[in-house]
Scaffold this motif. Structure first.
Motif, PDB file in Angstrom:
ATOM      1  N   ILE A  67       0.864  -1.195   0.000  1.00  0.00           N
ATOM      2  CA  ILE A  67       0.000   0.000   0.000  1.00  0.00           C
ATOM      3  C   ILE A  67       0.902   1.246   0.000  1.00  0.00           C
ATOM      4  O   ILE A  67       1.676   1.466   0.938  1.00  0.00           O
ATOM      5  CB  ILE A  67      -0.917   0.002   1.241  1.00  0.00           C
ATOM      6  N   SER A  68       0.797   2.037  -1.076  1.00  0.00           N
ATOM      7  CA  SER A  68       1.641   3.245  -1.146  1.00  0.00           C
ATOM      8  C   SER A  68       0.849   4.497  -0.795  1.00  0.00           C
ATOM      9  O   SER A  68       1.428   5.547  -0.521  1.00  0.00           O
ATOM     10  CB  SER A  68       2.254   3.377  -2.546  1.00  0.00           C
ATOM     11  N   ASP A  69      -0.480   4.401  -0.808  1.00  0.00           N
ATOM     12  CA  ASP A  69      -1.305   5.563  -0.451  1.00  0.00           C
ATOM     13  C   ASP A  69      -2.636   5.045   0.094  1.00  0.00           C
ATOM     14  O   ASP A  69      -3.178   4.072  -0.436  1.00  0.00           O
ATOM     15  CB  ASP A  69      -1.549   6.430  -1.700  1.00  0.00           C
ATOM     16  N   ALA A  70      -3.109   5.671   1.171  1.00  0.00           N
ATOM     17  CA  ALA A  70      -4.386   5.245   1.769  1.00  0.00           C
ATOM     18  C   ALA A  70      -5.185   6.474   2.166  1.00  0.00           C
ATOM     19  O   ALA A  70      -4.637   7.417   2.740  1.00  0.00           O
ATOM     20  CB  ALA A  70      -4.117   4.388   3.004  1.00  0.00           C
ATOM     21  N   ARG A  71      -6.455   6.460   1.835  1.00  0.00           N
ATOM     22  CA  ARG A  71      -7.321   7.587   2.170  1.00  0.00           C
ATOM     23  C   ARG A  71      -8.631   7.076   2.747  1.00  0.00           C
ATOM     24  O   ARG A  71      -9.300   6.225   2.142  1.00  0.00           O
ATOM     25  CB  ARG A  71      -7.628   8.413   0.915  1.00  0.00           C
ATOM     26  N   LEU A  72      -8.987   7.598   3.912  1.00  0.00           N
ATOM     27  CA  LEU A  72     -10.231   7.207   4.575  1.00  0.00           C
ATOM     28  C   LEU A  72     -10.894   8.484   5.067  1.00  0.00           C
ATOM     29  O   LEU A  72     -10.294   9.219   5.860  1.00  0.00           O
ATOM     30  CB  LEU A  72      -9.936   6.304   5.780  1.00  0.00           C
ATOM     31  N   VAL A 130     -14.418  13.904   8.070  1.00  0.00           N
ATOM     32  CA  VAL A 130     -13.221  13.663   8.896  1.00  0.00           C
ATOM     33  C   VAL A 130     -12.314  12.631   8.242  1.00  0.00           C
ATOM     34  O   VAL A 130     -12.768  11.532   7.893  1.00  0.00           O
ATOM     35  CB  VAL A 130     -13.669  13.136  10.288  1.00  0.00           C
ATOM     36  N   ARG A 131     -11.020  12.973   8.094  1.00  0.00           N
ATOM     37  CA  ARG A 131     -10.025  11.994   7.635  1.00  0.00           C
ATOM     38  C   ARG A 131      -9.546  11.161   8.821  1.00  0.00           C
ATOM     39  O   ARG A 131      -9.361  11.689   9.920  1.00  0.00           O
ATOM     40  CB  ARG A 131      -8.798  12.712   7.046  1.00  0.00           C
ATOM     41  N   ALA A 132      -9.345   9.876   8.608  1.00  0.00           N
ATOM     42  CA  ALA A 132      -8.833   8.991   9.665  1.00  0.00           C
ATOM     43  C   ALA A 132      -7.325   8.872   9.474  1.00  0.00           C
ATOM     44  O   ALA A 132      -6.814   7.868   8.958  1.00  0.00           O
ATOM     45  CB  ALA A 132      -9.519   7.632   9.579  1.00  0.00           C
ATOM     46  N   GLU A 155      -4.868   5.720   8.323  1.00  0.00           N
ATOM     47  CA  GLU A 155      -4.211   5.782   7.002  1.00  0.00           C
ATOM     48  C   GLU A 155      -2.713   5.519   7.154  1.00  0.00           C
ATOM     49  O   GLU A 155      -2.132   4.732   6.389  1.00  0.00           O
ATOM     50  CB  GLU A 155      -4.414   7.169   6.374  1.00  0.00           C
ATOM     51  N   ASP A 156      -2.090   6.176   8.159  1.00  0.00           N
ATOM     52  CA  ASP A 156      -0.634   6.025   8.349  1.00  0.00           C
ATOM     53  C   ASP A 156      -0.255   4.572   8.584  1.00  0.00           C
ATOM     54  O   ASP A 156       0.774   4.092   8.105  1.00  0.00           O
ATOM     55  CB  ASP A 156      -0.164   6.854   9.554  1.00  0.00           C
TER      56      ASP A 156
END
Ligand SMILES: Cc1cc2nc3c(=O)[nH]c(=O)nc-3n(C[C@H](O)[C@H](O)[C@H](O)COP(=O)(O)OP(=O)(O)OC[C@H]3O[C@@H](n4cnc5c(N)ncnc54)[C@H](O)[C@@H]3O)c2cc1C
Length: 290
Positions: free
Chosen positions: A209-214, A224-226, A230-231
């Motif tokens: 996983i190189s990028d994650a968005r929630l 709200v971003r989690a 994500e990190d």
């Protein structure tokens, strides 16, 4: 209920519209699809002295793609975005979220800009805009500003748009190779606003996983971003254990409101379930975009 008496203006160009906004400032409301504003007027929850109807400004509608970005004019109807091949191809997360908005009749009038300017925290598009780091382009007589999604949503039904500014377009980064998406929500009935919703996107590079968005809807007065969840995902390989831990972190980091649709604790449990489900689905369809 009938609308209260209100002055009506129908500009046909953006300069005309921003001139009217400069003249009337917070005494004016912009009328786009009217699907949120007209009920507010009818219920006497909004009292503008002037309605500035932007339905006659043709240049505010349309979808275009350049340099890895998709630009959607503020007056583009939700159904038109849903039908757009460009949106379907380059913005699969937006395409997945649009059918959850109300019903076809609502989406045939409601606009992309109207939903994002209205900024209902339970709505689908604000969560998508936050997940994708969309950019909001507003214009006034003193020029143009570009506002990132992280700064756009300031509070319940409140954005960074100033009273003399018109939202003219919203730019979304196109999904890259290896990106999988999922839009999930729990609502009492199909077409209702979400009790909790989740916009999720994962990019896989060589299985990692190189990028994650929630981004959640319905858990605060803004989408709200989690960030912690994500990190945790970035740099790891997708697995059920990883997604469980990410869901736990995402739910721990929110403090959702309670209302007649559910307690705060119920919303946290729904949020965790949506993260697990959303990540699984996004990881599964990431392989389709190579
Ligand atoms: C029965 C029903 C069910 C619905 N269900 C859902 C749902 O499940 N999910 C969901 O997300 N939405 C839902 N909606 C709302 C729908 O998506 C609306 O279309 C949307 O919220 C507002 O878009 P609009 O174009 O109708 O804006 P309007 O109602 O015209 O305007 C909304 C607000 O945005 C401002 N505004 C609009 N355009 C601009 C602009 N270009 N610049 C500056 N300010 C602007 C207006 O002044 C107003 O304050 C529902 C509506 C109804 C009536």
């Amino acid at each position: 209920m009938k609308l209260p008496p209100v002055e009506y203006e129908a500009p046909t160009t953006v300069p005309e519209a921003v001139g009217l906004l400069a003249e009337h400032l917070d005494q004016a409301s912009v009328l786009a699809g009217g699907q949120s504003l007209i009920p507010l007027l009818a219920l006497r929850l909004a009292y503008p002295a002037v309605l500035i109807d932007i339905n006659g400004i043709d240049e505010l509608s349309g979808v275009s793609a350049t340099d890895g970005w998709v630009t959607i004019g503020a007056m583009t109807r939700e159904y038109a975005a849903e039908e757009s091949g460009t949106v379907g191809g380059a913005l699969p997360l937006l395409a997945a979220a649009l059918p959850y908005i109300g019903h076809e009749a609502i989406r045939s009038r409601g606009t992309i800009g109207g939903s994002l300017a209205h900024a209902d925290p339970a709505a689908e598009l604000p969560a998508v805009a936050r997940a994708l780091d969309a950019e909001f382009v507003v214009r006034s007589q003193s020029g143009e500003r570009v506002i990132p999604a992280a700064a756009w949503f300031e509070g319940y039904l409140t954005t960074a748009r100033r009273p003399d500014e018109l939202l003219v377009e919203v730019r979304f980064p196109a999904a890259g190779r290896g990106t999988g998406i999922s839009f999930q929500e729990v609502a009492r009935r199909h077409g209702d606003f979400a009790i909790v919703g989740l916009a999720a996107a994962l990019t896989l590079s060589d299985g990692v996983i190189s990028d994650a968005r929630l981004a959640f809807s319905g858990v605060s007065d803004v989408p709200v971003r989690a960030a912690d969840a994500e990190d945790l995902l970035v740099g790891e390989r997708p697995s059920a254990e990883l997604f469980d831990e990410s869901a736990r972190r995402a739910a721990d980091d929110i403090d959702p409101p309670a209302d007649l649709h559910g307690s705060s604790d119920y919303r946290k449990k729904v949020a965790a379930a949506l993260v697990r489900r959303g990540l699984r689905a996004a990881a599964d369809n990431a392989g389709e975009r190579q």
